[in-house]
Design an enzyme around this catalytic site. Structure first.
Site, mmCIF file in Angstrom:
data_model
loop_
_atom_site.group_PDB
_atom_site.id
_atom_site.type_symbol
_atom_site.label_atom_id
_atom_site.label_comp_id
_atom_site.label_asym_id
_atom_site.label_seq_id
_atom_site.Cartn_x
_atom_site.Cartn_y
_atom_site.Cartn_z
ATOM 1 N N GLY A 150 0.829 -1.196 0.000
ATOM 2 C CA GLY A 150 0.000 0.000 0.000
ATOM 3 C C GLY A 150 0.861 1.242 0.000
ATOM 4 O O GLY A 150 2.049 1.200 0.336
ATOM 5 N N CYS A 151 0.256 2.346 -0.356
ATOM 6 C CA CYS A 151 1.018 3.595 -0.462
ATOM 7 C C CYS A 151 1.473 4.091 0.907
ATOM 8 O O CYS A 151 2.654 4.378 1.109
ATOM 9 C CB CYS A 151 0.195 4.662 -1.188
ATOM 10 N N PHE A 152 0.546 4.170 1.868
ATOM 11 C CA PHE A 152 0.949 4.610 3.205
ATOM 12 C C PHE A 152 1.971 3.658 3.829
ATOM 13 O O PHE A 152 2.972 4.102 4.391
ATOM 14 C CB PHE A 152 -0.264 4.742 4.133
ATOM 15 N N THR A 154 4.215 1.833 2.431
ATOM 16 C CA THR A 154 5.540 2.016 1.843
ATOM 17 C C THR A 154 6.286 3.150 2.538
ATOM 18 O O THR A 154 7.426 2.993 2.994
ATOM 19 C CB THR A 154 5.415 2.308 0.329
#
Lengths: 343, 343, 343, 343
Positions: A150-152, A154
């Protein structure tokens, strides 16, 4: 030369996969699917890619797993949708990189609890790797399926991994993240309505965001960690700025912390450590870099680490291509090593 | 492999030259000058370029024309400064691409009137080309000095050149342009102060902008043109959106106009014509493309053409590299052909 | 003390009517209707009004024209909807201020052509005024129905009315307007999706916007005028900046033009003339002012006038209240005279 | 009717004092000083106030304490400057409201350490109040000098005061704040340069911001508190969103917390509690409200409180006028009670 297909090609991550693959010398894009836009040229939906020869005649096709037999398939599909498609692709023996949350959890129960879904596509006996190369490169090399982070997570995991691994902070970790609006996807909602975003900054899912257990389970592999996470929507398009508030267990100095990070990420082509502590979203914009800074300790033993990523690149499509490069033995940075769009 | 140097490397156009040259297979960057930052690593000022091996050890050097003997020199210096440096470089036999306004005018008097400066570096007997490849490719090929066009003129000239050449519009042309703030440069002023820009859009130099005669003299080479130009500062970082209001002289149809543009720009790798009329700044963001659309005619015979460029790329550094490619016989699109950063 | 009702109270213009009426000493808000939110407190939808005693117990009611018998009714309904409701209110003898386009045209055919609708609520024998006080104050005084002007027309007409009246410009007038996104209303669409608006500026309905004939018919009452209008969506929430490109017929000076405007608008409490030509959207933000500047003439006889309004106030709800004040004989500036929210 | 003067009237807080005092029925503005702009009309610098009769003929005067004898003087001067002027005004017997940090600390040593200045204007025997009415209303009533709180402290203290007072959280409190750029003042710097702010969000003075001890000393008056504070600059003009991460000491429920806040702030006209937890900067924009929400507790016992203020109003000039109203026995909300500029 390998062939690649993208399932779900009209969204932002689909667009970014195409933008980044345009310059990849060893990859040909075969199929890009879209239920809604099948038959249209991909440049009709992604006008920014017009004029790129590689894509000139590429059209969206309807989703038809039978037809897809590329060497690698990117699933840029939402959670819940991936679990229906990925097993079919795996069955066909294809390598898959899934950008959804569906295959990120070893413990299906955690997934089902936080995502509020029954997981109907559990895979047994398949080599699955969590696609954060900085922590799982070897597993990615051998994986048939890579669950792209997921972006967060990472931004958050990379920000504090060295501290957790080294055991110099308390287990309580506060992650206060600020994301651009592209993270909400391509479909307009009340949340993404310009007058609702502009001149505001909004916390959301303050204690219940699905990325919380993803961050925590990865950090727990490295050491003790109890993660409290709150994301905020900021009035900008791209980027996640993560402010990690941690608490040191003993007296360490700023310089030691910087040294620790430099050592931990020594051979990582996409991690940039900023000695002066200053990172910015424009420096990573459009790139696969994760910039790390902060490194300040206050009177109360709080140590603050800051990380900056482009949510659509290192936080999604760029990392997916990095994973592809690893899976296929290409140079890891291929088509990904360029400077940020600053200003 | 050729060598290149950049005079004035700390500003936005300097940064963009570096970002774009990073991927150029035939160019090595030799010197990057800066009076103020001499001795510092370029990545200290341009953190977005950190991690790019080509620049890892590159430091700013003080301006010393004697030392510079690269095959090509980019002068990313302000008007008034270029006229002092360019003649020295030309004297040394180097090829020069000047990004300032100093060498854009054949008629020095026009320059002196609009820039309010005595031109002290007039060059005689030197092949100078106005660096808009779509109109002057052959001259650029042979030039020793290329005067890189201004950002507004690039968007404006490309928007209406086919109409003027074809003679189907009246000579009165209204150019209403909207620019991002990066066009104002890297130095903070009252004009660029965030609270003064945000939530506003401001016309400036409403009838007196220096780019007016530059647009007009280029169009006059193609046909009749009397240009009235007004720029506006918009609350965004990159991009120029040009709205050209023209008046047709006879009854033509939208389709004819589109056909005319497609023919006029048939072989141009960086001009993209949008049949549906819709262009956007995000589609060109970070790229060397000039997107052209609009093509609407109203009840009063007004024909509206819209163009979109990235002011720092097609409007400055990208076009400079395109010119370099032409001057040195490289493929014209080298290091410049990639999709826009959208969203 | 009079009573007022608002039909369609959940949108931006409904919210602004409430914000501005909060401080009106002679108006009590009786009913605020909403099909969707009936029964909810108005502060649930308009949280910015929480804590204002006047509205503390006010709830949205379902639309029921029979129940409404306030002294004045504001129809903050879309075009097409107003024509169904207004006749019923007029029939009941109520005074009505309609914010839609339905009653702005004397010539129904023009309305039907540009709005693509059959007008099913034509009113005969009713005193209707076009609610631009600067041009129609006397008619507004006597009107039973005031058709509140469109946002673009307000900015455009006020910008050039003195020139047209005085007859010193050619009839060809180019209106190039830039609007904030709140003009698109409260409902999210692709057009208002943050990543589609941010870092861009987009012309739309380039030659076909419905406000074109509204601007033209008002100017034609004053003199000769052929209006060509193009609106642009800018990445900001509030405000319309209008750039009017006109052409002078004889040799006039900037000073004469300024003098003309000062005289024309001498007694107008909401028109501010800026001698130095500089207007900004932040100076009018939240207010009922229309600021006028520019006043520059170029080499080609083009005269540029700039106007700035808040599209939701002078361009909609504020002007509606100004009209109400006039209709009821209150001081015209009541509840409307305060400074802009700058920065 | 009382008279008021403003020392330092060209900045944002000066402008806001004027905007808000425009509507005050009991205050006449006498002198507004500015070294740089003396002799100019105040509307030349504050064009948003043009057309307000109260200020029509008001001009900036040079700073001359001898001439000032208004009933109340607002010092909108920077820290370090106030300590030179305030003692002179106090000596003359005037009531003073100082917007700088100079008189906020009971313990001068803390001030001198965090501000890096010798305090040369220490006042003995003068009644000084810390101007946060919600905590110090009685002292403000009697004070000759009110030290108006900092912007971040206002949002932070109001967010957690009830918890600290009640003793239900651990002493460790993390304040992660996000501020608009107007907080940096009217003068352009690299930090406020549009391209540096836009599309980014930047932590600054990560552990060393001067508002840290101000927040802490106020909370310590109520209970145990060790404050760790990090501010971030967000790409918006107005507003501070404060995310307070606290840790509950025992098992409490969300509902209990909300109840506690409602009780604590029961009679406060400018505190709005949002049961659904959702606050936004646009709801408070331009107003003196402090909106409080969040109220979520996570698996790890972290309780998150969110507050939203307009940094220039409740965080500066509005609160100053609220304090003036208290000092002079006016109704506390006079000229301050209106809805936010939303959207």
């Amino acid at each position: 030369m390998i062939t690649a297909s993208i399932i779900g090609g009209t969204g932002y991550t689909g667009g970014e996969l195409l933008r980044l693959l345009a310059g990849h010398p060893h990859v040909e894009v075969e199929y890009v699917t879209s239920r809604k836009e099948a038959g249209k040229k991909i440049t009709k939906i992604h006008p920014h890619l017009k004029g790129i020869k590689k894509f000139e005649n590429l059209e969206f096709m309807d989703v038809d797993v039978d037809k897809i037999d590329s060497d690698v398939v990117f699933c840029a599909t939402p959670h819940g949708a991936s679990m229906k498609i990925v097993p079919q692709l795996i069955e066909k023996g294809l390598k898959v990189i899934d950008l959804s949350g569906d295959y990120r959890f070893e413990d299906i129960k955690v997934y089902e609890e936080w995502y509020g879904l029954k997981h109907i596509g559990v895979l047994e006996g398949v080599k699955i790797a969590y696609g954060l190369p900085e922590l799982h490169r070897d597993e990615i090399k051998d994986a048939q399926l890579v669950a792209n982070p997921g972006c967060f997570p990472t931004g958050a995991i990379l920000a504090v991994a060295p501290l957790v691994k080294e055991g110099i902070i308390e287990e309580r970790i506060i992650i206060d993240s600020k994301t651009g609006v592209s993270g909400a996807g391509v479909n307009p909602t009340e949340t993404t309505h310009f007058p609702n975003v502009n001149e505001d900054i909004s916390p959301y899912k303050i204690t219940t965001h699905r990325h919380t257990p993803e961050i925590e389970k990865e950090l727990k592999k490295l050491g003790n960690a109890k993660v409290s996470f709150t994301p905020h929507l900021a009035p900008l398009t791209r980027g996640i700025l993560t402010t990690a508030h941690t608490f040191i267990r003993e007296d360490v100095k700023r310089e030691d912390i910087i040294e620790l990070y430099k050592k931990f990420y020594k051979n990582e082509p996409f991690i940039r450590i900023f000695d002066d502590g200053k990172v910015s979203l424009t420096a990573v914009r459009g790139t696969n870099f994760c910039d790390i800074g902060g490194f300040e300790i206050d009177r109360n033993g709080r140590l603050v680490i800051i990380s900056a990523i482009d949510n659509l690149v290192k936080g999604a499509s760029g990392q997916a291509i990095q994973n592809m490069n690893i899976m296929f033995g290409f140079e890891e940075t291929l088509s990904l090593l360029f400077g940020g769009l600053r200003p």
